[in-house]
Design a protein around this motif. Structure first.
Motif, PDB file in Angstrom:
ATOM      1  N   UNK A 175     -20.402  23.547  21.697  1.00 23.98           N
ATOM      2  CA  UNK A 175     -19.550  23.218  20.550  1.00 23.98           C
ATOM      3  C   UNK A 175     -18.243  24.000  20.538  1.00 23.98           C
ATOM      4  N   UNK A 176     -18.342  25.324  20.558  1.00 20.88           N
ATOM      5  CA  UNK A 176     -17.135  26.148  20.469  1.00 20.88           C
ATOM      6  C   UNK A 176     -16.157  25.877  21.617  1.00 20.88           C
ATOM      7  N   UNK A 177     -16.624  25.800  22.866  1.00 18.42           N
ATOM      8  CA  UNK A 177     -15.676  25.489  23.950  1.00 18.42           C
ATOM      9  C   UNK A 177     -15.056  24.101  23.815  1.00 18.42           C
ATOM     10  N   UNK A 178     -15.811  23.144  23.278  1.00 15.93           N
ATOM     11  CA  UNK A 178     -15.259  21.796  23.097  1.00 15.93           C
ATOM     12  C   UNK A 178     -14.151  21.795  22.052  1.00 15.93           C
ATOM     13  N   UNK A 179     -14.369  22.495  20.938  1.00 13.66           N
ATOM     14  CA  UNK A 179     -13.333  22.583  19.908  1.00 13.66           C
ATOM     15  C   UNK A 179     -12.094  23.292  20.441  1.00 13.66           C
ATOM     16  N   UNK A 180     -12.297  24.336  21.216  1.00 10.63           N
ATOM     17  CA  UNK A 180     -11.158  25.040  21.810  1.00 10.63           C
ATOM     18  C   UNK A 180     -10.401  24.140  22.765  1.00 10.63           C
ATOM     19  N   UNK A 181     -11.139  23.388  23.565  1.00  8.70           N
ATOM     20  CA  UNK A 181     -10.507  22.453  24.513  1.00  8.70           C
ATOM     21  C   UNK A 181      -9.663  21.425  23.762  1.00  8.70           C
ATOM     22  N   UNK A 182     -10.213  20.870  22.696  1.00 10.38           N
ATOM     23  CA  UNK A 182      -9.487  19.863  21.935  1.00 10.38           C
ATOM     24  C   UNK A 182      -8.235  20.462  21.288  1.00 10.38           C
ATOM     25  N   UNK A 183      -8.355  21.661  20.767  1.00 15.49           N
ATOM     26  CA  UNK A 183      -7.192  22.312  20.163  1.00 15.49           C
ATOM     27  C   UNK A 183      -6.094  22.536  21.191  1.00 15.49           C
ATOM     28  N   UNK A 184      -6.471  22.953  22.386  1.00 16.69           N
ATOM     29  CA  UNK A 184      -5.473  23.183  23.446  1.00 16.69           C
ATOM     30  C   UNK A 184      -4.789  21.882  23.835  1.00 16.69           C
ATOM     31  N   UNK A 185      -5.497  20.756  23.688  1.00 17.96           N
ATOM     32  CA  UNK A 185      -4.930  19.460  24.040  1.00 17.96           C
ATOM     33  C   UNK A 185      -4.202  18.796  22.864  1.00 17.96           C
ATOM     34  N   UNK A 186      -4.040  19.519  21.779  1.00 19.61           N
ATOM     35  CA  UNK A 186      -3.274  18.992  20.654  1.00 19.61           C
ATOM     36  C   UNK A 186      -4.053  18.119  19.704  1.00 19.61           C
ATOM     37  N   UNK A 187      -5.382  18.082  19.824  1.00 22.74           N
ATOM     38  CA  UNK A 187      -6.180  17.267  18.915  1.00 22.74           C
ATOM     39  C   UNK A 187      -6.195  17.891  17.524  1.00 22.74           C
ATOM     40  N   UNK A 188      -6.283  17.047  16.514  1.00 17.25           N
ATOM     41  CA  UNK A 188      -6.382  17.505  15.139  1.00 17.25           C
ATOM     42  C   UNK A 188      -7.841  17.406  14.706  1.00 17.25           C
ATOM     43  N   UNK A 189      -8.370  18.484  14.135  1.00 23.50           N
ATOM     44  CA  UNK A 189      -9.780  18.533  13.756  1.00 23.50           C
ATOM     45  C   UNK A 189      -9.857  18.725  12.244  1.00 23.50           C
ATOM     46  N   UNK A 190     -10.492  17.792  11.558  1.00 21.45           N
ATOM     47  CA  UNK A 190     -10.570  17.808  10.102  1.00 21.45           C
ATOM     48  C   UNK A 190     -12.033  17.829   9.652  1.00 21.45           C
ATOM     49  N   UNK A 191     -12.438  18.895   9.003  1.00 16.97           N
ATOM     50  CA  UNK A 191     -13.795  19.021   8.481  1.00 16.97           C
ATOM     51  C   UNK A 191     -13.849  18.592   7.014  1.00 16.97           C
ATOM     52  N   UNK A 192     -15.065  18.371   6.523  1.00 16.91           N
ATOM     53  CA  UNK A 192     -15.255  17.982   5.132  1.00 16.91           C
ATOM     54  C   UNK A 192     -14.740  16.593   4.816  1.00 16.91           C
TER      55      UNK A 192
END
Length: 439
Positions: A213-230
């Motif tokens: 999980x954590x490495x996937x979120x980091x990977x997405x952030x580095x690629x400019x993905x936007x992550x929205x919780x809730x």
């Protein structure tokens, strides 16, 4: 399409889809209803134990090529998965105290069944033909057509009791007697059928979040993905064969002409959002137990247990954890009663005091879809009747039961469906052009 792809659901299926899309240069927005990612595959701190544990124990095998490729892509730690250097599986029989180690050889030719020291005590080489029988029965059949395991092989006898039953139950989370032959055949074909090099057991010793999980979120952030919780999705607006809006509980999100949506939510949520979509309806539970006790030196990381309540025992550095599959019959048993019985079995196996240490019991009622022929036939493919909407989830038609490998493979299938829909069959029924939503 070159617009934004909205991935709804940040479990492993959604993460795999988002990573695949970001890897291909797509702009990704990942929406998750909870305050964390990982879904049924994550780690969390349990205050009653004072430890970080996983919300479910998961075993992977070296033949899980999609999961291993995913870890490589996201840059997971080198030791994210740990296990023996070869395919070895330790077992113990609680009824008579007998222990043994199953040791398939590395190559595809299974000469290991000829060596008594490598196979289940009391078994004969010809007893190991069951996987071949299952694979032949499923050959060329569509999901649900091949029948059940119980109709194909004899679900009785020493080897079934000591090997096939615990292995198939763990993989399918459904009594093998009623489980779909095709799902079992795929598991066996990609593991034992591929030789010992595909059967090496692997465990996320430092936690599922650390590995997946954590490495996937980091990977997405580095690629400019936007992550929205809730952000809980309550409805979809559909017009002219397209999804035009996502109605979240906080505010709607418009879907432009070049945008797309990956729906990576549980099957019951998908069914609410898209009435008429075929999804598995029957589910099976899993019980996990955790105990704060340091395993004695030399304890196997994974131990299969026969003749008791405990089925698979994980010996982590700071705790023992137990998984019991197909656990519907345990849902009404008081948690402390389960903890005491399970701990007695662990204590007897390892020569420990029977006094109950700090413990936690986690009952997951809808852990997986029931791996029966009827439910296997209800699994939709990734494509839908909407040009810009695809599905992901371990409950979709991956050819595998509900596993980490199946979840990640479903995310890859969703990406392929978006990139080249003409190469994939449309398996969802027509739903109509209207606004629909969850109850």
């Amino acid at each position: 399409m070159g617009g934004t792809v909205h991935v709804v659901g940040a479990g492993l299926a959604g993460l795999a889809a988002a990573v695949g899309l970001a890897e291909g240069g797509r702009r990704v927005v990942l929406h998750e209803a909870a305050k964390h990612a990982g879904g049924r595959c994550r780690s969390y701190f349990d205050p009653s134990l004072g430890l970080t544990i996983d919300n479910g124990n998961h075993l992977l095998l070296s033949g899980n090529r999609s999961a291993l490729a995913f870890l490589k892509t996201i840059g997971a730690p080198a030791n994210a998965l740990q296990g023996p250097d070869e395919a070895t599986f330790d077992f113990a029989d609680l009824r008579n105290g007998e222990r043994w180690t199953l040791r398939p050889n590395a190559g595809r030719l299974p000469w290991w069944v000829l060596a008594s020291s490598r196979r289940v005590p009391g078994s004969r080489p010809r007893d190991y033909l069951a996987p071949l029988t299952l694979m032949l029965a499923a050959s060329g059949k569509k999901p649900g057509q091949a029948g059940t395991i119980g109709e194909t092989i004899a679900c009785e006898g020493l080897l079934y009791e000591r090997l096939w039953h615990p292995v198939l139950l763990a993989a399918l989370n459904t009594d093998p007697r009623e489980s779909d032959v095709g799902l079992a055949a795929t598991i066996l074909r990609e593991t034992l059928g591929a030789g010992g090099q595909a059967c090496r057991p692997l465990v996320a010793v430092d936690g599922l979040s650390t590995a997946f999980v954590d490495p996937a979120l980091s990977y997405l952030s580095r690629r400019g993905a936007e992550i929205r919780f809730g952000r809980r999705l309550r409805g979809l607006e559909m017009r002219g064969g397209h999804i035009t809006r996502l109605d979240f509980t906080d505010e709607p999100t418009e879907i432009g002409p070049g945008d797309a949506v990956v729906l990576a939510v549980p099957p019951w949520v998908a069914a609410d959002l898209m009435p008429g979509l075929p999804t598995p309806q029957d589910h099976r539970s899993i019980v996990n137990a955790h105990f704060v006790a340091v395993p004695p030196p030399g304890s196997p990381l994974l131990l299969g247990i026969v003749g008791g309540l405990t089925e698979w025992l994980f010996a982590y550095p700071d705790r023992f954890s137990v998984t019991i599959s197909g656990a519907d019959h345990l849902l009404d048993v008081p948690r402390e009663d389960l903890a005491r019985q399970i701990w007695r079995e662990i204590a007897d196996l390892h020569g420990l005091a029977r006094e109950l240490p700090s413990w936690q019991i986690v009952k997951e009622k809808r852990a997986t879809f029931a791996a029966t022929p009827a439910e296997a036939a209800r699994r939709p493919g990734p494509a839908t009747t909407y040009d810009n909407l695809v599905l992901a989830g371990d409950w979709t038609a991956t050819g595998l039961p509900s596993t980490i490998e199946g979840a990640i493979r479903s995310g890859k299938n969703a990406v392929l469906a978006l990139n080249g829909r003409t190469s994939l069959s449309v398996s969802a029924r027509a739903i109509g052009h209207r606004h629909v939503g969850a109850a």
